[in-house]
Design a protein around this motif. Structure first.
Motif, short mmCIF file in Angstrom:
data_model
loop_
_atom_site.label_atom_id
_atom_site.label_comp_id
_atom_site.label_asym_id
_atom_site.label_seq_id
_atom_site.Cartn_x
_atom_site.Cartn_y
_atom_site.Cartn_z
N LEU A 104 35.27 30.30 71.08
CA LEU A 104 34.14 30.00 72.02
C LEU A 104 34.48 29.47 73.65
O LEU A 104 34.45 29.00 74.62
N ILE A 105 34.92 27.91 73.22
CA ILE A 105 35.43 26.97 74.53
C ILE A 105 36.00 27.24 75.49
O ILE A 105 36.34 27.52 76.45
N ALA A 106 37.54 28.18 74.84
CA ALA A 106 38.41 28.94 75.21
C ALA A 106 37.90 30.39 76.58
O ALA A 106 38.56 30.25 77.46
N ASP A 107 36.69 30.48 75.32
CA ASP A 107 36.07 32.11 76.84
C ASP A 107 34.95 31.48 77.69
O ASP A 107 34.06 31.25 77.27
N PRO A 108 35.33 32.16 78.98
CA PRO A 108 34.41 31.89 80.31
C PRO A 108 32.68 32.47 79.81
O PRO A 108 31.54 31.97 80.36
N ALA A 109 33.22 33.45 79.13
CA ALA A 109 31.32 34.31 78.85
C ALA A 109 30.96 33.48 78.06
O ALA A 109 29.86 33.60 78.00
N MET A 110 31.75 33.30 77.03
CA MET A 110 30.86 32.39 75.83
C MET A 110 30.28 31.22 76.40
O MET A 110 29.25 30.31 76.84
N ARG A 111 31.09 30.49 76.92
CA ARG A 111 31.05 29.00 78.06
C ARG A 111 29.55 29.47 79.24
O ARG A 111 28.26 28.62 78.96
N TRP A 112 29.32 30.68 79.67
CA TRP A 112 28.46 31.14 80.46
C TRP A 112 26.80 31.11 79.26
O TRP A 112 26.06 31.17 80.09
N MET A 113 27.71 31.73 78.05
CA MET A 113 26.17 31.85 77.38
C MET A 113 26.25 30.37 77.16
O MET A 113 24.94 30.53 76.37
N VAL A 114 26.10 29.75 76.67
CA VAL A 114 25.87 28.49 76.60
C VAL A 114 24.14 27.84 77.43
O VAL A 114 24.07 27.23 76.99
N GLU A 115 24.97 27.79 78.71
CA GLU A 115 23.53 27.77 79.62
C GLU A 115 22.81 28.49 79.47
O GLU A 115 21.61 28.82 80.20
N ARG A 116 22.40 30.06 78.20
CA ARG A 116 21.44 30.68 78.31
C ARG A 116 21.61 30.69 77.12
O ARG A 116 21.74 31.70 75.45
N PRO A 117 20.94 29.35 75.97
CA PRO A 117 20.55 29.28 74.43
C PRO A 117 20.51 30.88 73.63
O PRO A 117 21.00 30.45 72.59
N TYR A 118 18.92 31.11 74.06
CA TYR A 118 19.18 32.24 73.66
C TYR A 118 19.54 33.87 73.34
O TYR A 118 19.80 34.29 71.95
N VAL A 119 20.61 33.85 74.30
CA VAL A 119 21.89 35.14 74.04
C VAL A 119 22.36 34.51 73.49
O VAL A 119 22.75 35.18 72.40
N PHE A 120 22.97 33.38 73.60
CA PHE A 120 23.96 32.99 72.67
C PHE A 120 23.59 32.85 71.26
O PHE A 120 24.50 33.18 70.46
N VAL A 121 21.96 32.77 71.35
CA VAL A 121 22.07 32.28 69.47
C VAL A 121 22.03 33.90 69.67
O VAL A 121 22.28 34.18 68.08
N ASP A 122 21.28 35.09 70.26
CA ASP A 122 21.23 36.08 69.75
C ASP A 122 22.81 36.57 69.46
O ASP A 122 23.16 37.72 68.28
N GLU A 123 23.63 36.26 69.74
CA GLU A 123 24.93 36.73 70.01
C GLU A 123 26.06 36.49 68.99
O GLU A 123 26.88 37.52 68.02
N ILE A 124 25.23 35.46 68.77
CA ILE A 124 26.35 35.28 67.46
C ILE A 124 25.67 35.67 66.07
O ILE A 124 26.75 36.21 65.54
N SER A 125 24.09 35.56 65.93
CA SER A 125 23.69 36.15 65.08
C SER A 125 24.10 37.60 64.85
O SER A 125 24.61 37.74 63.26
#
Lengths: 222, 222
Positions: A104-125
């Motif tokens: 996840l840390i290697a992926d800029p798309a995931m790092r972008w999502m870290v700034e958008r917690p609810y999107v991040f949590v939804d995607e992981i779920s």
């Protein structure tokens, strides 16, 4: 080639174009960052027409989410064979913690999502929860894993714990420390006792090895 | 009254005006919701000039954050006497979980923050972490509390765990279930064994009682 093959070929062509665009998006995101990337950058890099993008994705957000989903799927591709090799479900949180943090840390798309917690949590779920539910069900049933509050509580809390730890890893730059921290937190949550946790984390260190460190930001973002 | 008292009186007046505005903001937020409230609504309700607002707060966000801080401070005002009465540090996470869930969910400013996770986490950290660091330090040192990853890891993870649980409580409307869930998660994180956890959660149920349920949204938002 008879007429019956044609729809299949169209489907395959469509899929190839989508993959081409997704692949190009990754290069663009790594080069310019997600926030600075444009649809034009991506279609140029993919060598397709501007409008083709919108045959596959409704918006920039949608392609970022699609890239993030690919990353999360990659986590299970890395984790599954290691886990089968280890043959012990209690190692899943440790191996998983290492792989997921590195990918996840290697992926800029995931790092972008870290700034958008609810999107991040939804995607992981969406991607991780069904996989974890399946992989852990038997161990929860027979008491090898004893998640506090029950299995659903663990699946629900997991993305938040991961987000907190990734955020710290990004701040400090010390991915290795935080992947171990995340492994210890996960094992505690799952009711694994501390002495066993230390040996599991050690074992997962050897199993995952340094090889997967190539997934780190330095390697793949360059 | 001699001249030396004048600065103090000005300070007191300024503080009173600030409290007046904060109090009015709470009423406005409860009546209209944070997103629909305007500076004008608040200064009208406080019966002060429009510009007075900006002598005390730079923006709407700032007054929302100030209201949220008041809520978090209220949590410790409720928690401290109960904890002293109970006299046992392991009860802090249970009592704390109940009070913090009830107070935060009752406050529209806190509910607004739940939509802004990083602001929420910062605010909780700013007010709750120093309090918890102090209250728990001795118990961590002598091993009554054994937070996984160390005390700082617990203080860092706490706001995220709280956020995840509050979000679920808001979704389901079942605050009581989620305050107990949050208590169990906290106790597990702190290394309290499961049998003791059950009795601590029960004890905290009696200590906090129904009285504090008046802090719930139904009561104070009406």
């Amino acid at each position: 080639m008879d007429k019956d093959e044609k729809p299949n070929r169209n489907v395959r062509r469509r899929r190839r174009t989508r993959e081409l665009i997704l692949h190009a998006a990754d290069s663009v995101f790594r080069a310019k960052g997600v926030d600075n990337a444009t649809v034009n950058d991506i279609t140029d890099a993919a060598d397709v027409a501007y409008g083709t993008f919108y045959n596959h994705f409704r918006s920039m957000d949608e392609i970022v989410e699609a890239r993030a989903e690919l990353s999360i799927q990659r986590v299970s591709e890395f984790t599954d064979p290691l886990l089968k090799h280890a043959g012990r479900v209690e190692l899943l949180p440790c191996i998983g913690a290492r792989i997921i943090m590195r990918v996840l840390i290697a992926d800029p798309a995931m790092r972008w999502m870290v700034e958008r917690p609810y999107v991040f949590v939804d995607e992981i779920s969406k991607v991780a929860a069904p996989m974890m539910r399946g992989a852990e069900a038997q161990a929860v049933a027979d008491g090898r894993l004893k998640p506090v509050g029950g299995h659903e509580c663990w699946l629900r809390m997991y993305p938040w714990l991961l987000l907190a730890e990734i955020q710290e890893a990004l701040k400090s730059g010390d991915i290795f420390f935080h992947e171990e921290q995340f492994a210890y937190v996960s094992l505690r949550f799952l009711g694994i006792d501390d002495a066993l946790a230390v040996s599991l984390v050690g074992e997962s260190r050897d199993l995952v090895g340094d090889a997967a460190l190539n997934l780190g930001p330095g390697a793949s973002a360059s």
